[in-house]
Motif scaffolding. Sequence first.
Motif, PDB file in Angstrom:
ATOM      1  N   UNK A   1      -5.950   6.399   0.063  1.00  0.00           N
ATOM      2  CA  UNK A   1      -6.077   4.949   0.215  1.00  0.00           C
ATOM      3  C   UNK A   1      -5.438   4.489   1.512  1.00  0.00           C
ATOM      4  N   UNK A   2      -4.252   4.997   1.820  1.00  0.00           N
ATOM      5  CA  UNK A   2      -3.573   4.645   3.063  1.00  0.00           C
ATOM      6  C   UNK A   2      -4.436   4.975   4.272  1.00  0.00           C
ATOM      7  N   UNK A   3      -5.009   6.151   4.281  1.00  0.00           N
ATOM      8  CA  UNK A   3      -5.840   6.574   5.411  1.00  0.00           C
ATOM      9  C   UNK A   3      -7.063   5.665   5.576  1.00  0.00           C
ATOM     10  N   UNK A   4      -7.683   5.313   4.472  1.00  0.00           N
ATOM     11  CA  UNK A   4      -8.877   4.471   4.549  1.00  0.00           C
ATOM     12  C   UNK A   4      -8.549   3.067   5.051  1.00  0.00           C
ATOM     13  N   UNK A   5      -7.457   2.523   4.583  1.00  0.00           N
ATOM     14  CA  UNK A   5      -7.089   1.178   5.004  1.00  0.00           C
ATOM     15  C   UNK A   5      -6.656   1.146   6.461  1.00  0.00           C
ATOM     16  N   UNK A   6      -6.004   2.198   6.916  1.00  0.00           N
ATOM     17  CA  UNK A   6      -5.662   2.288   8.339  1.00  0.00           C
ATOM     18  C   UNK A   6      -6.928   2.306   9.191  1.00  0.00           C
ATOM     19  N   UNK A   7      -7.915   3.083   8.797  1.00  0.00           N
ATOM     20  CA  UNK A   7      -9.171   3.165   9.540  1.00  0.00           C
ATOM     21  C   UNK A   7      -9.881   1.814   9.570  1.00  0.00           C
ATOM     22  N   UNK A   8      -9.780   1.067   8.489  1.00  0.00           N
ATOM     23  CA  UNK A   8     -10.451  -0.232   8.400  1.00  0.00           C
ATOM     24  C   UNK A   8      -9.681  -1.353   9.088  1.00  0.00           C
TER      25      UNK A   8
ATOM     26  N   UNK B   1      -4.248  -1.888   7.543  1.00  0.00           N
ATOM     27  CA  UNK B   1      -2.862  -1.437   7.456  1.00  0.00           C
ATOM     28  C   UNK B   1      -2.376  -1.092   8.861  1.00  0.00           C
ATOM     29  N   UNK B   2      -2.132  -2.113   9.709  1.00  0.00           N
ATOM     30  CA  UNK B   2      -1.754  -1.867  11.096  1.00  0.00           C
ATOM     31  C   UNK B   2      -0.309  -1.442  11.274  1.00  0.00           C
ATOM     32  N   UNK B   3       0.509  -1.542  10.233  1.00  0.00           N
ATOM     33  CA  UNK B   3       1.921  -1.204  10.361  1.00  0.00           C
ATOM     34  C   UNK B   3       2.440  -0.633   9.057  1.00  0.00           C
ATOM     35  N   UNK B   4       3.254   0.425   9.158  1.00  0.00           N
ATOM     36  CA  UNK B   4       3.906   0.977   7.978  1.00  0.00           C
ATOM     37  C   UNK B   4       5.246   0.284   7.711  1.00  0.00           C
ATOM     38  N   UNK B   5       5.805  -0.338   8.717  1.00  0.00           N
ATOM     39  CA  UNK B   5       7.113  -0.980   8.554  1.00  0.00           C
ATOM     40  C   UNK B   5       7.000  -2.437   8.114  1.00  0.00           C
ATOM     41  N   UNK B   6       5.931  -3.116   8.529  1.00  0.00           N
ATOM     42  CA  UNK B   6       5.806  -4.550   8.309  1.00  0.00           C
ATOM     43  C   UNK B   6       4.715  -4.921   7.313  1.00  0.00           C
ATOM     44  N   UNK B   7       4.141  -3.972   6.609  1.00  0.00           N
ATOM     45  CA  UNK B   7       2.935  -4.283   5.840  1.00  0.00           C
ATOM     46  C   UNK B   7       3.159  -5.356   4.786  1.00  0.00           C
ATOM     47  N   UNK B   8       4.341  -5.405   4.152  1.00  0.00           N
ATOM     48  CA  UNK B   8       4.538  -6.333   3.043  1.00  0.00           C
ATOM     49  C   UNK B   8       4.938  -7.738   3.491  1.00  0.00           C
ATOM     50  N   UNK B   9       5.227  -7.924   4.789  1.00  0.00           N
ATOM     51  CA  UNK B   9       5.672  -9.240   5.260  1.00  0.00           C
ATOM     52  C   UNK B   9       4.533 -10.057   5.855  1.00  0.00           C
ATOM     53  N   UNK B  10       3.313  -9.531   5.834  1.00  0.00           N
ATOM     54  CA  UNK B  10       2.176 -10.211   6.458  1.00  0.00           C
ATOM     55  C   UNK B  10       1.510 -11.169   5.468  1.00  0.00           C
ATOM     56  N   UNK B  11       2.320 -12.033   4.861  1.00  0.00           N
ATOM     57  CA  UNK B  11       1.818 -12.980   3.860  1.00  0.00           C
ATOM     58  C   UNK B  11       1.506 -14.309   4.537  1.00  0.00           C
TER      59      UNK B  11
ATOM     60  N   UNK C   1       0.839  -1.196   0.000  1.00  0.00           N
ATOM     61  CA  UNK C   1       0.000   0.000   0.000  1.00  0.00           C
ATOM     62  C   UNK C   1       0.874   1.245   0.000  1.00  0.00           C
ATOM     63  N   UNK C   2       1.988   1.183   0.716  1.00  0.00           N
ATOM     64  CA  UNK C   2       2.872   2.336   0.825  1.00  0.00           C
ATOM     65  C   UNK C   2       3.879   2.404  -0.316  1.00  0.00           C
ATOM     66  N   UNK C   3       4.096   1.283  -0.996  1.00  0.00           N
ATOM     67  CA  UNK C   3       4.955   1.272  -2.167  1.00  0.00           C
ATOM     68  C   UNK C   3       4.172   0.644  -3.314  1.00  0.00           C
ATOM     69  N   UNK C   4       3.645   1.473  -4.186  1.00  0.00           N
ATOM     70  CA  UNK C   4       2.809   1.001  -5.269  1.00  0.00           C
ATOM     71  C   UNK C   4       3.651   0.497  -6.431  1.00  0.00           C
ATOM     72  N   UNK C   5       3.058  -0.402  -7.192  1.00  0.00           N
ATOM     73  CA  UNK C   5       3.693  -0.873  -8.421  1.00  0.00           C
ATOM     74  C   UNK C   5       3.166  -0.047  -9.589  1.00  0.00           C
ATOM     75  N   UNK C   6       4.073   0.486 -10.379  1.00  0.00           N
ATOM     76  CA  UNK C   6       3.659   1.299 -11.515  1.00  0.00           C
ATOM     77  C   UNK C   6       3.371   0.388 -12.709  1.00  0.00           C
TER      78      UNK C   6
END
Length: 412
Positions: free
Chosen positions: A72-79, A82-92, A12-17
């Motif tokens: 998008x970041x704000x909405x996902x945090x509220x929902x 997106x509980x972490x900005x540092x670990x978001x991509x490792x929650x697989x 979410x914090x690093x988008x793919x172009x």
Amino acid sequence: MTRTSPDSCPGVLRLHQAADGPLARVRVPGGRLEAQQLQALAEAAHELGDGNIELTSRANVQLRRVRDATELTARLETAGLLPSHTHERVRNIVASPLAGRVGSRADVHQLVPALDAGLLAAPRLADLPGRVLFTLDDGRGDVSGLGGDIGVHAVDADEFAVLLAGLDTGIRVSATDAVDVMLAAAHGFLDLSSGQWRLHEIENGVERLTDLLGLAARADLLKIAAIQDIPIGWLTQDNGLVSLGAGVRLGSLPARTAEFIAAVERPVFLTPWRSLVLADLEEWPAEQVVRVLAPMGLIFDANSPWLLVSACAGQPGCAKSLTDVRADVGAAVDSGRIQPDSATFNSDAPHSELVLPQPDPTSSDTPSAPVFEAGEVTVGERQHWSGCARRCGRPRGAVTDVVATPDGYRVD
């Protein structure tokens, strides 16, 4: 194998172009979405994206053509997505979708929150590559065959086999210790890695990580196979309630359909087969859900040809694709050129029959292979359509490849 570039998995914090615009990938540990979370995703897809929620092979979701990443970041945090900005991509974390509800040895969904919390609590684990996959299999073998890096597989209600790189190590642990062992293995991966994205890329990685864990093998090894066992249709839960398994055409869920699913106000489980399970329904509401959602395109028929096909993004989403693969797949299904074989959906068939070697995605096209126009392709079994020789998104197991070339499609 040492990588020459850092892992580039989007989040979410690093988008793919992508070729059609920015793409965001939202991790959904265990595939579980609460109704309000699905509603938030639907609104984001409609208001900030292309109007669809893409389901991935790791039971995560993607939004394409994101117009406002900050919003998008704000909405996902509220929902709570997106509980972490540092670990978001490792929650697989992938878990058996029907665990604890339909015929499982253990409810592995109970382990998901603890595993996710353990990942988030360890600052060092933010350095895990975004490709590392954790699997929690309830014993039926549906997710162990996905080739996860670190996993557990229920042997009975309180005993789990420890899997590394998709292979049984012979180590057995209790349900109480399962999460701690998986987290220790994640730390061990970082100890051994010199730039690799996956455990199988580390030389002797399984043996070396097993030694680091310091746990002795004490059981015969399980045979792990990749199987296609999509839960579809009316599924009676062990407690008498009903789950509904629904296929999603090419894994693309329209935001409007997602809103109707969210309105049912029941938990939704995404599957690694790009489908979903709507759980914990009484019988009468379940009947009404099918009446409403089937005409909207959700698939409740296990013999639907749509369940035989998967595809890469194709044009216009991918600049490397040679054609609009998804349009070609849709035309093949609509014209009746893809006919399901009932054996494909027989979950009682021996799993070993479904194991095939995986192709080399970097291999070059075979000059002598016959090439067909899109309208001539006719395949009667499980198949994956690719816009180029990379074969992105190809599922594991027995799959016929339909690969675009400059002159047409080649069927492998």
